[in-house]
Every structure is written in structure tokens, then in C-alpha cells.
Design a protein around this motif. Sequence first.
Motif, mmCIF file in Angstrom:
data_model
loop_
_atom_site.group_PDB
_atom_site.id
_atom_site.type_symbol
_atom_site.label_atom_id
_atom_site.label_comp_id
_atom_site.label_asym_id
_atom_site.label_seq_id
_atom_site.Cartn_x
_atom_site.Cartn_y
_atom_site.Cartn_z
ATOM 1 N N ILE A 172 44.111 30.175 31.147
ATOM 2 C CA ILE A 172 45.490 30.727 31.018
ATOM 3 C C ILE A 172 46.603 30.054 31.474
ATOM 4 C CG2 ILE A 172 46.591 32.660 32.088
ATOM 5 C CD1 ILE A 172 44.516 33.590 31.516
ATOM 6 N N THR A 173 47.672 30.297 31.318
ATOM 7 C CA THR A 173 48.884 29.009 32.101
ATOM 8 C C THR A 173 49.522 29.442 32.725
ATOM 9 O OG1 THR A 173 48.671 27.406 29.900
ATOM 10 C CG2 THR A 173 50.696 27.455 31.894
ATOM 11 N N LEU A 174 48.762 29.028 33.983
ATOM 12 C CA LEU A 174 49.456 30.122 35.961
ATOM 13 C C LEU A 174 50.362 29.783 36.210
ATOM 14 C CD1 LEU A 174 49.484 32.726 37.030
ATOM 15 C CD2 LEU A 174 47.550 32.279 37.885
ATOM 16 N N ASN A 175 51.613 29.506 36.761
ATOM 17 C CA ASN A 175 52.422 28.859 36.969
ATOM 18 C C ASN A 175 52.358 27.176 36.938
ATOM 19 O OD1 ASN A 175 53.819 31.049 38.782
ATOM 20 N ND2 ASN A 175 51.476 31.048 39.984
ATOM 21 N N GLY A 176 52.227 27.182 35.849
ATOM 22 C CA GLY A 176 52.168 25.263 35.341
ATOM 23 C C GLY A 176 50.259 24.317 34.685
ATOM 24 N N GLN A 177 49.644 25.403 35.426
ATOM 25 C CA GLN A 177 48.814 24.745 35.630
ATOM 26 C C GLN A 177 47.974 25.658 35.032
ATOM 27 O OE1 GLN A 177 45.682 25.411 39.556
ATOM 28 N NE2 GLN A 177 45.849 23.231 38.793
ATOM 29 N N VAL A 178 47.315 25.050 33.789
ATOM 30 C CA VAL A 178 46.300 25.078 32.774
ATOM 31 C C VAL A 178 44.646 26.636 33.778
ATOM 32 C CG1 VAL A 178 44.246 25.410 31.264
ATOM 33 C CG2 VAL A 178 45.947 24.785 31.331
ATOM 34 N N ARG A 179 44.252 28.363 33.913
ATOM 35 C CA ARG A 179 43.634 28.402 34.598
ATOM 36 C C ARG A 179 42.382 28.509 33.049
ATOM 37 N NH1 ARG A 179 45.323 29.899 39.790
ATOM 38 N NH2 ARG A 179 43.437 30.694 40.236
ATOM 39 N N PRO A 180 40.751 28.450 33.684
ATOM 40 C CA PRO A 180 39.844 28.943 32.462
ATOM 41 C C PRO A 180 39.877 30.398 33.102
ATOM 42 C CG PRO A 180 38.923 27.240 33.889
ATOM 43 C CD PRO A 180 40.165 27.287 33.815
ATOM 44 N N LEU A 181 38.770 31.293 32.406
ATOM 45 C CA LEU A 181 37.903 32.524 33.168
ATOM 46 C C LEU A 181 36.966 31.790 33.056
ATOM 47 C CD1 LEU A 181 39.402 35.206 30.491
ATOM 48 C CD2 LEU A 181 40.258 34.597 32.892
ATOM 49 N N LYS A 182 35.990 32.177 33.447
ATOM 50 C CA LYS A 182 35.024 32.493 34.139
ATOM 51 C C LYS A 182 34.131 33.981 34.134
ATOM 52 C CE LYS A 182 31.827 30.053 37.385
ATOM 53 N NZ LYS A 182 31.627 29.277 38.909
ATOM 54 N N VAL A 183 32.746 34.350 33.349
ATOM 55 C CA VAL A 183 32.638 35.571 33.589
ATOM 56 C C VAL A 183 31.041 35.641 34.848
ATOM 57 C CG1 VAL A 183 31.042 37.210 32.586
ATOM 58 C CG2 VAL A 183 32.752 36.023 31.948
ATOM 59 N N VAL A 184 31.167 35.687 36.016
ATOM 60 C CA VAL A 184 30.330 36.434 36.726
ATOM 61 C C VAL A 184 29.676 37.992 37.194
ATOM 62 C CG1 VAL A 184 28.822 35.943 38.954
ATOM 63 C CG2 VAL A 184 30.923 34.256 38.481
ATOM 64 N N VAL A 185 27.989 37.696 36.271
ATOM 65 C CA VAL A 185 27.842 39.389 36.488
ATOM 66 C C VAL A 185 25.934 39.079 37.577
ATOM 67 C CG1 VAL A 185 26.131 40.573 34.166
ATOM 68 C CG2 VAL A 185 27.223 38.516 33.819
ATOM 69 N N GLU A 186 26.497 40.748 37.891
ATOM 70 C CA GLU A 186 25.503 40.674 39.065
ATOM 71 C C GLU A 186 24.994 42.331 38.205
ATOM 72 O OE1 GLU A 186 24.473 40.064 41.360
ATOM 73 O OE2 GLU A 186 25.904 38.761 42.652
ATOM 74 N N ASP A 187 23.510 41.988 38.354
ATOM 75 C CA ASP A 187 22.994 43.156 37.948
ATOM 76 C C ASP A 187 22.681 44.037 38.608
ATOM 77 O OD1 ASP A 187 18.737 43.339 36.582
ATOM 78 O OD2 ASP A 187 20.606 44.800 36.867
ATOM 79 N N THR A 188 23.154 45.754 37.554
ATOM 80 C CA THR A 188 22.634 46.900 38.618
ATOM 81 C C THR A 188 21.435 47.660 38.268
ATOM 82 O OG1 THR A 188 24.553 47.654 37.135
ATOM 83 C CG2 THR A 188 25.637 46.815 38.449
ATOM 84 N N GLN A 189 21.002 47.248 37.030
ATOM 85 C CA GLN A 189 19.689 48.516 36.661
ATOM 86 C C GLN A 189 20.040 49.547 37.047
ATOM 87 O OE1 GLN A 189 16.381 47.497 39.305
ATOM 88 N NE2 GLN A 189 17.441 45.233 40.628
ATOM 89 N N GLU A 190 21.257 49.878 36.409
ATOM 90 C CA GLU A 190 22.366 51.596 36.458
ATOM 91 C C GLU A 190 20.955 52.250 35.134
ATOM 92 O OE1 GLU A 190 26.252 51.237 35.408
ATOM 93 O OE2 GLU A 190 25.464 49.427 35.726
ATOM 94 N N GLU A 191 20.923 51.347 34.225
ATOM 95 C CA GLU A 191 20.247 52.338 32.523
ATOM 96 C C GLU A 191 18.834 52.576 33.019
ATOM 97 O OE1 GLU A 191 22.489 51.203 28.983
ATOM 98 O OE2 GLU A 191 22.742 49.751 30.031
ATOM 99 N N GLN A 192 18.467 51.651 33.932
ATOM 100 C CA GLN A 192 16.725 52.143 34.176
ATOM 101 C C GLN A 192 16.446 53.550 34.734
ATOM 102 O OE1 GLN A 192 15.134 49.590 32.835
ATOM 103 N NE2 GLN A 192 17.127 48.311 32.722
#
Length: 488
Positions: free
Chosen positions: A139-159
Motif C-alpha cells: 500500500i502506498t501510504l503518504n508516499g511510502q510503500v508499506r507491505p502487509l504482514k500477518v501475525v497469527v495467535e492461536d486461540t484454540q477456540e474450536e477445540q
Amino acid sequence: MNIAFNFCGLLGKSKSAKKKALPQGKDFYRGKLEELLNKKVTRRQAIATGGKVAIGVGAVVVVGAAGYAIYSLNNNNASSNTSSSSSSSTSAGAPIIIGVAEDIHGANGPGIIKAVELAVNEVNSKGESWYNGPAGAGITLNGQVRPLKVVVEDTQEEQSTFVSSNVITAVTKLITDDHANVIFGGFGGSGYIPDLSAQYKIIYISGSGGSIDQSRITPTNQYHYEFQDQIDVLGYGNEATLCTLYYAQKYNAKSVAYVTEDQAFFHVYPPQMKPVLAQAGIELLDPVFFPPTQTDFTSIIDNIRSSGAAVTFEGFLAANSVPFMQQWKNTQLKTFLVSFDIPAGVAGADAKANGAYDYLVVLEGPGRVSITPMSIPFWDNFTQFMGRTPDVYDANYYAATHMYAGAVQQAQTLDADTIATTIHNGEWLSPMGKVTFNDHNFVSPANPVENGFVSLMDQWQNGQLKVVWPAKFAEGPTLYPPWHQPPS
């Protein structure tokens, strides 16, 4: 396989953090590197070694309990048109963090994570193209290219041993430790995230919903950071009603039977269906609710037969619907079945049930049909990326990723209040249709059904689910039971 061995740098730790002793010694990490070089560690095994996964700019980062990056490896499963180059990260600004709180070993979590990863790879390799952003890596944000990054935290909510504190802890970590700019997820624990979103003033988008109380959300109060791009029970009721009406009119039906598992979800539909059917001169018979444990449907089938209902709406959430379907077919009951049937929508369900679901029309997720320009590319890329076809939750979180990226690109800020206003006022693309939000930040269902967020109705045909309704998006004609054909 390209491997980057990095103890701290991948997490952006401070210089003082780099001086800390490694928690398990150099030999431990050298062993991990040797395992990778010998290709003994799969991506799933890598994920299983730690509670946190970071995905961005073509890499997966597994983080140990002490917060050190153990290793990263390129995602070789991505198709060439969705993978992102690592070179873009060196010239880009700080990444924009998408925090995903999901059960990494659940039935739904892995697909949701993969859908977000797919969208992130698209943004990072092509720029935010769906919303007219500039071509480039991120994404070009205020003239600077900013990549996206995903961080996942395990919730164990379907157990089976669901603990709400796991969801709260995971989301809190994403916000306070990982500095997420937006939160996704909460398949089974979405009701525990809105208060955190309000407390920390961070955007939260749920693509699965379920337990979010939309009545307390307004565009101006403390909950205005929360959005759901999955239609609620009333939205599904609208789709189920219109589809039932469609087939009732095909049969010139005078009445429609309503037979569902006794769940609160299904008690909402009859008040929606009754007046719509009545306007067409069709009576909705008194609903019949049965316990989830019921397997003998003889009396229910006898009642439908005696009522003369040419069409029946059936519903199963948790119970096994195969016995009902088998008894319907074995008795050749002259009623056409329209359904919200979770077991029937599972991949391969008809084959496992020896064809019991033949002719059943079931409310399903996306199909390989062109609802929007996003629909077929998403279907094809996700299928290649994940190794299975997508469901509605996969589609929703894929759309949420592009929607958030588009809102940031449009607003030219990461300020949560501004982004919330931009999302609320915008019209966004989804594989399931156009997404707009009501006053409570829930997606507005299509009305008429072709012009908004669409839930498709599929039918099992020769072992495959095929879209049959709305007619505009049908992949082919509906197949009717040979013992119960509509009048010509």
C-alpha cells in the motif's frame, strides 16, 4: 527452499533485545536449521512448534515462547501470480500488521488464515489493485510503500475444551505485543473480541460472526471499530425465504412445511418466511422442531405427506441429517427440500452418505460463479493455494483483507477512527457480492438478492455441489427428484 535464519531481526526487536541470551542455546537453533536444510520440517510442523505465526512478504515466521524468531521459509505453495517477492521488503516502509486470532488446528481456522495470507500476497505483489491503488508491492501510504504482514495467535477456540480466556489472551497479545493495526478472526469466540477492540481503539473485522451483539454498535460510539462482513441470521433468513419462495412457485405450491433441528437459529426464520409466502398465496405450515439427537423421522415424514406440502424447508446445524435424507428418499416423499443444512454442505458429504443428499438444495458459501470481478479469481487462487475449494468464511476474510487495505489506501492513514468511517461509508468488493454496512456495521444482505452480498444455494449433482440459485448465477438447471417433478 530459501531459508533465512534470524533470531530477532524478523520481529523488529530493539538492540537491547538482541543482547539477550537465547532461551535454549545455540545448539537448539543450529539443530532447527539443520532440520530445515534436510527438509525434515514441514510447514504444518513448523506452525505446531510455536503458538505464533507471522506471514508477510512471502515468508512464514514461527515464533517461540520467548519471542525469538526460530526460522522463516518461503511459502512454496502459493501460485506464481499470488506470491510476493522478498526484495520488496527491503525497500518498503514498516509493515502494516494484520493480526489474526484463530484456532490454527481447528476445522475453520487454517482456511481462514490461508485466505488472509492469499490476499496479503496479492496486495504485496501487485499493490491494492481492487480499489484502484497504485501498482506496487503493498500500500502506498503518504508516499511510502508499506507491505502487509500477518501475525497469527492461536486461540484454540474450536477445540472441545474451549476456554474464553484463550481468545482474550491471543487478541491482547496481537494488540500489545505484535502491534497489530487491525484484528481478524474469532470463529468461535467473536463475542469476546469487541470489548478489546473498543478498549484499544483498533479495527476488528469478523468474517464469521455468530456471537457479536450488533445492537450495541453505532457509527459514533465506542464500538464503532467493529465490523462483520458476514450476513447475520436475519440476512440468511432473507436468502432462505426467497429461495423457498422460488421453488414453491415452481411447484405451484399451496403450502410449505418447515422442519428443523431445535436451535435458536431456526426459530428466527418462520416469522420472516410467513408474510413473504403469504403475499404469494402460499401458507407456511406450523414449524416442527426436533431434538438434535433424533434419528427416526417417520412421524415427521408422515405429517408432511398428510399436509400435502409440495416444498419443505429443512434445517440441521449439529445433528446428522443423513437419516432424514435417507427416509425422505426411501419413502419417495413428494416434497422438494430446500435447506440450511451444515452437514450437507461439507466437501464430499454426498459421497460419504452414499448419495443421500442428491436433489437437496442447500444454503452454501461461494461458488465458481462471477458475482463480482473478485469471485472466480479468488475461487481459483484459493483452491490452488489451499488444496480445497473455499467456504463462506474463507471468502469473507479474503474480502476483509482487501477491504482494510483499500480503506487504508483511500484514507491515507492508519488512524482507527478514520479507517472505521471509511469502511462504514464505503462500498467494497467480496467474492460473495458487494459489501455495504448498516448502521450497526453489519453487512447488508442483497435486496434484491442479485445486487449485494449474496448467499448461494447449491445442489448436490453427480457428487458435486452446483450453484442453482439465484438463477442469475446458476451453474446449471436444478435437478428434481424423479418421483416429484414440478408441473410443466
